[in-house]
Design a protein around this motif. Structure first.
Motif, PDB file in Angstrom:
ATOM      1  N   LEU A 103     -12.329   8.515  33.059  1.00  0.00           N
ATOM      2  CA  LEU A 103     -12.659   9.166  31.758  1.00  0.00           C
ATOM      3  C   LEU A 103     -13.529  10.074  32.440  1.00  0.00           C
ATOM      4  CD1 LEU A 103     -12.563   6.939  28.616  1.00  0.00           C
ATOM      5  CD2 LEU A 103     -10.453   8.361  29.978  1.00  0.00           C
ATOM      6  N   ASP A 104     -13.232  11.321  31.683  1.00  0.00           N
ATOM      7  CA  ASP A 104     -14.239  12.724  32.041  1.00  0.00           C
ATOM      8  C   ASP A 104     -15.337  12.315  30.401  1.00  0.00           C
ATOM      9  OD1 ASP A 104     -13.596  13.776  29.777  1.00  0.00           O
ATOM     10  OD2 ASP A 104     -12.066  15.409  30.918  1.00  0.00           O
ATOM     11  N   VAL A 105     -16.659  12.930  31.050  1.00  0.00           N
ATOM     12  CA  VAL A 105     -17.579  12.845  30.061  1.00  0.00           C
ATOM     13  C   VAL A 105     -17.129  13.632  28.760  1.00  0.00           C
ATOM     14  CG1 VAL A 105     -19.549  13.913  29.260  1.00  0.00           C
ATOM     15  CG2 VAL A 105     -19.196  14.024  31.917  1.00  0.00           C
ATOM     16  N   LYS A 106     -16.620  14.576  28.387  1.00  0.00           N
ATOM     17  CA  LYS A 106     -15.991  14.377  27.271  1.00  0.00           C
ATOM     18  C   LYS A 106     -15.357  12.918  26.307  1.00  0.00           C
ATOM     19  CE  LYS A 106     -12.806  17.022  24.027  1.00  0.00           C
ATOM     20  NZ  LYS A 106     -11.521  18.008  23.877  1.00  0.00           N
ATOM     21  N   HIS A 107     -14.259  12.154  26.817  1.00  0.00           N
ATOM     22  CA  HIS A 107     -13.416  11.620  26.629  1.00  0.00           C
ATOM     23  C   HIS A 107     -14.538  10.220  26.043  1.00  0.00           C
ATOM     24  CE1 HIS A 107     -10.769  14.694  27.013  1.00  0.00           C
ATOM     25  NE2 HIS A 107     -10.223  13.966  26.464  1.00  0.00           N
ATOM     26  N   GLN A 108     -15.693   9.949  28.216  1.00  0.00           N
ATOM     27  CA  GLN A 108     -16.652   8.674  27.519  1.00  0.00           C
ATOM     28  C   GLN A 108     -16.781   9.003  25.778  1.00  0.00           C
ATOM     29  OE1 GLN A 108     -19.014   9.137  30.965  1.00  0.00           O
ATOM     30  NE2 GLN A 108     -17.403   8.386  31.998  1.00  0.00           N
TER      31      GLN A 108
END
Length: 256
Positions: free
Chosen positions: A170-175
């Motif tokens: 996951l990218d930072v936003k979705h983490q």
């Protein structure tokens, strides 16, 4: 919610887990952390009743082995670290798998509502007509998070969610979005046990931390109690410094 005493497990001649105690209350977010090979995923599988042991695990004051399998699936769900990369279905059909405990032949209105609601939450609704096999690793991860969250969309009180490294790919936003979804879930007197690699995210979101090394629990408590320089450096065999997060005040771990 769930209690286990002196959980031990061995595979052939290898000791995987050695005498671990777990106590999780209603509404708690428990983060399990530790280096590779610490036994985190094995512990999660045992607590979720996927691996049988001789030790008794109590879920809602009843041995988890005494639960009816279908009924249990309405009270607890598990997000696995390894999901098949080859599922020849559309995204909406993969998410609907989480609703299988609730219908025999055709999904009902509430099943579609739960599916759509969680696809919106995990930001995969726009992918619902896509073939699962065409998605990126991070998109597939969010689809499976949507599936397990849809499984627990019901009126039952005090549900339990197990997640094994849900932030992979996951990218930072979705983490952060995934952790907010889990935190929202536990805010409704449900509980979650989550294996995490990012210690700073664990410190920010978890109510309790279980730190593991070589199949043993080396520390258990609040992030402030567990995340000390001594505990972390000993577990990971690597130096670190602990300071306060400038915004939240939670422990912040800086390695090196």
């Amino acid at each position: 919610m769930i209690r286990a005493h002196q959980i031990s497990y061995r595979h052939k001649e290898f000791h995987i887990l050695d005498g671990i105690d777990i106590s999780l209350e209603y509404g708690e977010f428990l983060g399990i952390v530790g280096p590779n090979g610490a036994g985190k995923s094995s512990l999660l599988s045992i607590l979720a009743n996927e691996v049988k042991t001789e030790q008794k695990i109590l879920f809602k004051n009843k041995s988890i082995m005494d639960w009816d399998v279908r009924e249990l699936s309405k009270h607890k769900a598990k997000f696995s670290q390894h999901n098949s990369n080859d599922i020849p279905l559309e995204v909406k059909d993969v998410v609907m798998m989480g609703r299988y405990p609730y219908f025999d032949a055709q999904p009902k209105k509430e099943d579609h509502e739960a599916m759509n609601s969680m696809m919106y939450e995990t930001d995969v609704f726009h992918l619902k007509e896509r073939e699962y096999n065409t998605l990126s690793g991070g998109e597939k991860q969010r689809v499976h998070l949507s599936r397990v969250m849809a499984q627990l969309q019901n009126e039952i009180a005090h549900k339990l969610l197990f997640l094994d490294e849900p932030l992979n790919n996951l990218d930072v936003k979705h983490q952060y979005k995934a952790l907010e979804i889990i935190k929202k879930f536990t805010g409704k007197t449900n509980s979650a046990v989550v294996v995490l690699h990012d210690l700073n995210l664990a410190a920010q979101y978890a109510d309790k931390i279980l730190l593991m090394k070589s199949g043993k629990a080396t520390a258990f408590g609040t992030p402030e109690e567990v995340f000390t320089a001594e505990n972390i450096s000993n577990a990971y065999n690597f130096p670190c410094t602990i300071c306060a997060h400038p915004i939240t005040g939670n422990p912040m771990i800086i390695f090196g």
